[in-house]
Design a protein around this motif. Structure first.
Motif: not given
Length: 347
Positions: A5-7, A195-197, A263-267, A272-275
């Motif tokens: 995982k990266h910043d 962030r999403l797109e 699914a894992p990519l979105f999770e 990362a963005h909205y913990p």
């Protein structure tokens, strides 16, 4: 399996945070990702341009895609798993290692001229966006539209890209009998959209594109897709109102789908963005799919199930009614189809 995982800022406006191998690869590897990944494009010469499907969930049976992979980098993109068929990752490879089909217009022209061909609406942009950034240099979508116009062939365009404005001349030539544009507006929040797109034009810019298309007499459907429960579902009414104000005539909506590697990519992205919201969002998604992150069954995969899914559909229908947006439009015409240079039209 490699899982670095990266910043977010370090990956230079990419959507996925990982580049895990596809599901068909026998070996996994573990290598750190570079801080910046440039987009690579390679060419693929094709024999046939038209892909057919028999899904009862979609209103068309044929489509044309100019590109594989999509630089827009939408984290939720349901087409990501298709990159696994190429031995590439549905993660960062999907948005950075692209394939262009330079002869797509020529292949399509040949198929439309076949004596056995019978016209029905062709969808453009069903798998990856025809107006993603590389289209600016490649111009493959414009070539395909020119073939469609020359044959008076009905076409449905699906995009998030404002480059569609470049082709207003062709689209307005074809007119409302032969063409419709579906423009996706997921959120009105520019920060969430970034962030999403990450490489999609900001929402306000997409609304401007709707306005310009409508002003040219082109029918536009706003697609509020995907609706992410617990993250964007409260925006449905606002998006529909803004699109109607811009000149859209119709609307559609599909709740978030997370097939296979999505699914894992979105999770990962969500945590990362909205913990602070991740648990609520994932819980709500599971409510839509009988306790799973995704249910691939025909019918309900496009609507979800349960109280919240039903409520979302009710809100959508009411908001369409309030904003004067149609949920169904009459079919495009097929009787105008012609083969240029032939003695007579097909019909």
């Amino acid at each position: 399996m490699g899982h670095h995982k990266h910043d977010y800022a370090g990956l230079a406006a990419r959507g996925a945070l990982t580049n895990d191998i596809g599901r068909f690869e026998p070996y996994s590897y573990d290598a750190p990702l570079p801080d910046r990944i440039e987009t690579e494009v390679r060419d693929e010469v094709i024999g046939r341009a038209i892909t057919t499907n028999r899904s009862p969930d979609v209103p068309f049976d044929r489509s044309v895609n100019m590109y594989r992979g999509c630089e827009h980098g939408c984290i939720y993109c349901f087409a990501r798993p298709t990159h696994a068929y190429l031995g590439l990752s549905p993660g960062l490879d999907f948005e950075t290692r692209l394939i262009a089909r330079p002869n797509v217009a020529a292949a399509l022209r040949k198929e439309l001229r076949a004596p056995s061909y019978r016209p029905a609406m062709i969808a453009l942009g069903t798998n990856t966006d025809p107006y993603q950034p590389i289209e600016r240099d490649r111009g493959l979508m414009r070539g395909v539209l020119e073939v469609m116009r020359d044959h008076a062939h009905p076409v449905g365009v699906t995009t998030k890209g404002t480059m569609v404005e470049r082709d207003i001349d062709i689209l307005s030539d074809m007119g409302p009998d032969l063409v419709r544009v579906g423009l996706s507006v997921t959120t009105l929040d520019a920060d969430l959209s970034r962030r999403l797109e990450p490489r999609v034009p900001v929402p306000a810019r997409r609304l401007k594109a709707i306005e310009r298309l409508a002003a040219a007499g082109i029918q536009v459907r706003v697609m509020v897709s995907p609706v992410i429960p617990g993250l964007t579902d409260h925006e449905v009414e606002g998006v529909l109102r803004a699109a109607a104000d811009a000149g859209a005539v119709a609307a559609s909506m599909i709740p978030l789908r997370l097939p296979l590697e999505v699914a894992p990519l979105f999770e990962d992205w969500l945590r990362a963005h909205y913990p602070d919201r991740a648990r609520k969002v994932l819980g709500r998604i599971r409510e839509f799919h009988d306790g799973k992150l995704y249910d691939a069954g025909y019918g309900h995969r496009m609507r979800g199930r349960g109280v919240h899914a039903d409520l979302l559909q009710t809100r959508f229908r009411r908001a369409c009614r309030d904003s004067g947006l149609a949920t169904h439009l009459p079919p495009l015409r097929t009787d105008l189809f012609t083969v240029p240079g032939s003695q007579m039209s097909l019909f």
